[in-house]
Design an enzyme around this catalytic site. Structure first.
Site, mmCIF file in Angstrom:
data_model
loop_
_atom_site.group_PDB
_atom_site.id
_atom_site.type_symbol
_atom_site.label_atom_id
_atom_site.label_comp_id
_atom_site.label_asym_id
_atom_site.label_seq_id
_atom_site.Cartn_x
_atom_site.Cartn_y
_atom_site.Cartn_z
ATOM 1 N N LYS A 190 -7.633 -39.451 -41.754
ATOM 2 C CA LYS A 190 -6.359 -39.117 -41.123
ATOM 3 C C LYS A 190 -5.570 -40.388 -40.780
ATOM 4 C CE LYS A 190 -3.753 -36.305 -38.088
ATOM 5 N NZ LYS A 190 -3.589 -35.135 -37.275
ATOM 6 N N HIS A 207 -2.427 -24.891 -44.475
ATOM 7 C CA HIS A 207 -1.648 -24.573 -43.278
ATOM 8 C C HIS A 207 -0.427 -23.705 -43.577
ATOM 9 C CE1 HIS A 207 -4.324 -27.498 -41.552
ATOM 10 N NE2 HIS A 207 -3.744 -27.442 -40.364
ATOM 11 N N GLU A 232 -11.202 -27.921 -40.250
ATOM 12 C CA GLU A 232 -10.422 -29.156 -40.463
ATOM 13 C C GLU A 232 -11.313 -30.255 -41.062
ATOM 14 O OE1 GLU A 232 -7.163 -29.084 -40.198
ATOM 15 O OE2 GLU A 232 -6.558 -27.818 -38.504
ATOM 16 N N ARG A 284 12.047 -39.733 -20.861
ATOM 17 C CA ARG A 284 12.251 -40.222 -22.242
ATOM 18 C C ARG A 284 11.011 -40.861 -22.855
ATOM 19 N NH1 ARG A 284 17.109 -41.636 -19.810
ATOM 20 N NH2 ARG A 284 18.689 -40.063 -20.255
ATOM 21 N N ARG A 321 1.732 -37.616 -45.583
ATOM 22 C CA ARG A 321 1.150 -36.889 -44.448
ATOM 23 C C ARG A 321 1.093 -35.381 -44.682
ATOM 24 N NH1 ARG A 321 1.704 -38.258 -38.069
ATOM 25 N NH2 ARG A 321 0.328 -36.574 -37.429
ATOM 26 N N GLU A 338 6.014 -38.218 -41.728
ATOM 27 C CA GLU A 338 5.982 -37.188 -42.774
ATOM 28 C C GLU A 338 7.323 -37.102 -43.501
ATOM 29 O OE1 GLU A 338 3.700 -33.785 -41.392
ATOM 30 O OE2 GLU A 338 4.510 -32.589 -43.030
ATOM 31 N N HIS A 393 -0.604 -20.904 -40.997
ATOM 32 C CA HIS A 393 0.388 -20.719 -39.927
ATOM 33 C C HIS A 393 1.010 -19.328 -40.009
ATOM 34 C CE1 HIS A 393 1.195 -25.260 -38.962
ATOM 35 N NE2 HIS A 393 0.087 -24.814 -38.445
ATOM 36 N N LYS A 421 1.283 -36.135 -33.532
ATOM 37 C CA LYS A 421 2.114 -34.930 -33.567
ATOM 38 C C LYS A 421 1.921 -34.176 -32.270
ATOM 39 C CE LYS A 421 2.744 -33.708 -38.414
ATOM 40 N NZ LYS A 421 2.460 -32.708 -39.460
ATOM 41 N N ASN A 426 -1.678 -30.904 -44.468
ATOM 42 C CA ASN A 426 -1.362 -29.493 -44.227
ATOM 43 C C ASN A 426 -2.021 -28.563 -45.230
ATOM 44 O OD1 ASN A 426 0.270 -30.037 -42.004
ATOM 45 N ND2 ASN A 426 2.054 -30.428 -43.294
ATOM 46 N N HIS A 478 -6.774 -21.160 -34.544
ATOM 47 C CA HIS A 478 -6.053 -21.978 -35.524
ATOM 48 C C HIS A 478 -6.971 -22.351 -36.700
ATOM 49 C CE1 HIS A 478 -3.349 -24.916 -37.223
ATOM 50 N NE2 HIS A 478 -4.292 -25.829 -37.145
HETATM 51 P P1 NAD Z 1 -7.859 -25.107 -28.093
HETATM 52 O O1 NAD Z 1 -7.226 -26.339 -27.655
HETATM 53 O O2 NAD Z 1 -7.225 -23.810 -27.773
HETATM 54 O O3 NAD Z 1 -9.357 -25.099 -27.533
HETATM 55 C C1 NAD Z 1 -10.184 -24.011 -27.845
HETATM 56 C C2 NAD Z 1 -10.754 -23.315 -26.605
HETATM 57 O O4 NAD Z 1 -11.893 -24.019 -26.159
HETATM 58 C C3 NAD Z 1 -9.818 -23.237 -25.424
HETATM 59 O O5 NAD Z 1 -10.068 -22.035 -24.752
HETATM 60 C C4 NAD Z 1 -10.255 -24.414 -24.560
HETATM 61 O O6 NAD Z 1 -9.921 -24.237 -23.218
HETATM 62 C C5 NAD Z 1 -11.745 -24.403 -24.794
HETATM 63 N N1 NAD Z 1 -12.424 -25.672 -24.697
HETATM 64 C C6 NAD Z 1 -11.993 -26.856 -25.192
HETATM 65 N N2 NAD Z 1 -12.943 -27.787 -25.060
HETATM 66 C C7 NAD Z 1 -14.004 -27.201 -24.451
HETATM 67 C C8 NAD Z 1 -15.283 -27.660 -24.060
HETATM 68 N N3 NAD Z 1 -15.702 -28.891 -24.335
HETATM 69 N N4 NAD Z 1 -16.111 -26.777 -23.439
HETATM 70 C C9 NAD Z 1 -15.715 -25.498 -23.213
HETATM 71 N N5 NAD Z 1 -14.512 -25.003 -23.589
HETATM 72 C C10 NAD Z 1 -13.668 -25.842 -24.206
HETATM 73 O O7 NAD Z 1 -8.065 -25.108 -29.698
HETATM 74 P P2 NAD Z 1 -8.211 -26.272 -30.767
HETATM 75 O O8 NAD Z 1 -8.811 -25.616 -31.935
HETATM 76 O O9 NAD Z 1 -8.821 -27.476 -30.214
HETATM 77 O O10 NAD Z 1 -6.700 -26.669 -31.090
HETATM 78 C C11 NAD Z 1 -5.848 -25.810 -31.796
HETATM 79 C C12 NAD Z 1 -4.442 -26.322 -31.667
HETATM 80 O O11 NAD Z 1 -4.350 -27.635 -32.232
HETATM 81 C C13 NAD Z 1 -3.413 -25.487 -32.382
HETATM 82 O O12 NAD Z 1 -2.346 -25.208 -31.509
HETATM 83 C C14 NAD Z 1 -2.933 -26.361 -33.510
HETATM 84 O O13 NAD Z 1 -1.601 -26.116 -33.869
HETATM 85 C C15 NAD Z 1 -3.124 -27.727 -32.938
HETATM 86 N N6 NAD Z 1 -3.269 -28.793 -33.935
HETATM 87 C C16 NAD Z 1 -2.503 -29.891 -33.779
HETATM 88 C C17 NAD Z 1 -2.620 -30.944 -34.656
HETATM 89 C C18 NAD Z 1 -1.831 -32.186 -34.448
HETATM 90 O O14 NAD Z 1 -1.857 -33.061 -35.306
HETATM 91 N N7 NAD Z 1 -1.153 -32.344 -33.330
HETATM 92 C C19 NAD Z 1 -3.530 -30.871 -35.722
HETATM 93 C C20 NAD Z 1 -4.310 -29.725 -35.843
HETATM 94 C C21 NAD Z 1 -4.173 -28.687 -34.938
HETATM 95 N N1 GLY Z 2 -2.414 -31.929 -38.738
HETATM 96 C C1 GLY Z 2 -1.387 -32.419 -39.613
HETATM 97 C C2 GLY Z 2 -0.861 -33.756 -39.211
HETATM 98 O O1 GLY Z 2 -1.262 -34.349 -38.230
HETATM 99 O O2 GLY Z 2 0.000 -34.254 -39.871
#
Ligand code: NAD
Ligand code: GLY
Length: 365
Positions: free
Chosen positions: A225, A249, A185, A121, A242, A235, A253, A143, A246, A266
């Site tokens: 942010k 997005h 971003e 939990r 918030r 949100e 998406h 998130k 997006n 992404h």
């Molecule tokens: P990712 O996490 O897939 O990382 C990109 C690639 O780089 C992966 O293959 C990873 O293994 C590799 N990698 C990461 N760091 C590295 C490093 N220092 N050296 C070598 N390789 C490395 O992609 P991302 O762009 O970081 O994240 C995208 C995701 O984030 C999406 O799923 C998206 O929905 C999510 N997201 C979430 C939020 C949120 O608020 N929670 C906001 C924006 C995006």
């Molecule tokens: N990336 C959108 C949020 O965190 O709300």
């Protein structure tokens, strides 16, 4: 080197984001402190990080078990990987006072964060973002979630980390395409809230992992942010709030889902979405044609796509949009630009206009 420090002010869920080269030593200090107190901790990371940064993995392994996900990228945000993480936590007898260290990009942060949010939990988690995208966006704000075949991030919740440590030197091994995806971003933050940040991006040479100005730019994005999240953590605001984060997005998406996860990163899908959102805003009289071309130009300057690389069926894109979490009372919700540096939410966009924008951006019949 100077470390930037920002507070995310959320009452009892407040935490600090530390940014700068060398912040990794703070991760080790926190992990050591927790484990010395007898708290059982685990770390989750991705295959690419495990091979690019063996020394970081070894340092963590001295303190806690480390799980490397089976898949990399978007495919790791799955029910199967989530079950592996839950089982790993249980096998390692992590208790309610334990913690999960998420060493990775947005994918690992979202997956490990949701595992931490749901295991027993809810237990603590610490974000150690290793991509630019995770440093400027996903590691902050709480998130968490995974994807379903039906759509992105359809299962998840809000679970704030206890701390965020963004060591910019970790970006040295990040592939350039991934760095560029993070820039989408960064551009988004300038577009929604900071005209000066956008102008700085326009005038500066393309940034790279070791640009001296990078930590301050990350800091500015995190400040934006943090402020937005502090005002509307869950949100729930009827407009603005918030949801402004997006921008791009709703289009992005849909592109990710229809092209198949992994086809566009992404950030690449968001980049196309930013251009489409600017075009939509211009169609609705909220921004000028020259502002639309400024958005296209900055996106292109980072070798990010400004339109679809190959056609996707427009009806599939619209269907994916209708399944998006952002739909309210059956209406599509978009974030529009009010010029550069300000944004607003709207649910008054006719689907025909979204269709027109998709077709202009390379979608087919
Ligand atoms: P990712 O996490 O897939 O990382 C990109 C690639 O780089 C992966 O293959 C990873 O293994 C590799 N990698 C990461 N760091 C590295 C490093 N220092 N050296 C070598 N390789 C490395 O992609 P991302 O762009 O970081 O994240 C995208 C995701 O984030 C999406 O799923 C998206 O929905 C999510 N997201 C979430 C939020 C949120 O608020 N929670 C906001 C924006 C995006
Ligand atoms: N990336 C959108 C949020 O965190 O709300």
């Amino acid at each position: 080197m100077a470390v930037e420090s920002i507070s995310v002010k959320l009452g009892s869920r407040s935490y600090t984001v530390r940014i700068g080269a060398g912040v990794w030593s703070e991760v080790i200090a926190v992990a050591t402190e927790r484990t010395q107190k007898g708290q059982r901790c685990v770390a989750i990371t991705s295959p690419a990080i495990a091979s690019a940064r063996p020394e970081s993995i070894q340092a963590l392994q001295k303190l806690m078990p480390v799980l490397v996900t089976q898949h990399d990228g978007e495919k790791a945000k799955s029910v199967e990987e989530l079950a592996r993480v839950w089982n790993f936590l249980a096998e390692n007898r992590v208790a309610r006072d334990g913690a999960v260290f998420a060493l990775g990009g947005g994918v690992i942060g979202d997956l490990a964060g949701f595992a931490a949010a749901s295991y027993q939990r809810g237990i603590d988690f610490i974000q150690v973002p290793t991509t630019l995208l995770a440093m400027v966006d996903s590691s902050v704000g709480g998130k968490t979630g995974i994807n379903l075949v039906a759509g992105k991030n359809l299962v998840g919740n809000f679970h704030q980390p206890k701390a965020v440590f963004a060591d910019t030197s970790i970006l040295s091994t990040l592939p350039p395409r991934e760095f560029a995806a993070g820039m989408a971003e960064v551009i988004k933050h300038g577009l929604i809230a900071d005209r000066a940040l956008f102008a700085e991006l326009q005038t500066s040479a393309p940034l790279s992992w070791n640009s001296p100005s990078l930590p301050k730019i990350i800091r500015r994005c995190v400040e934006i942010k943090a402020e937005v999240v502090a005002g509307d953590e869950f949100e729930t605001q009827a407009s603005g709030g918030r949801a402004l984060l997006n921008l791009g997005h709703t289009f992005g998406h849909a592109i990710e889902a229809v092209a198949g996860y992994g086809t566009y990163l992404h950030g690449e899908a968001v980049a196309i979405g930013l251009v489409m959102a600017a075009q939509l805003s211009a169609e609705l009289g909220q921004c000028s044609a020259s502002e639309v071309s400024a958005v296209e130009k900055i996106v292109a300057a980072y070798q990010l796509p400004t339109r679809l690389r190959s056609p996707l069926a427009v009806e599939d894109l619209l269907a994916a949009m209708r399944r998006d979490k952002k739909v309210r009372e059956g209406k599509l919700r978009f974030v529009l630009l009010k010029g550069i540096g300000a944004a607003q939410t709207t649910s008054d966009v006719p689907e025909s206009l979204a269709r027109k924008i998709f077709i202009a951006g390379g979608a087919g019949a």
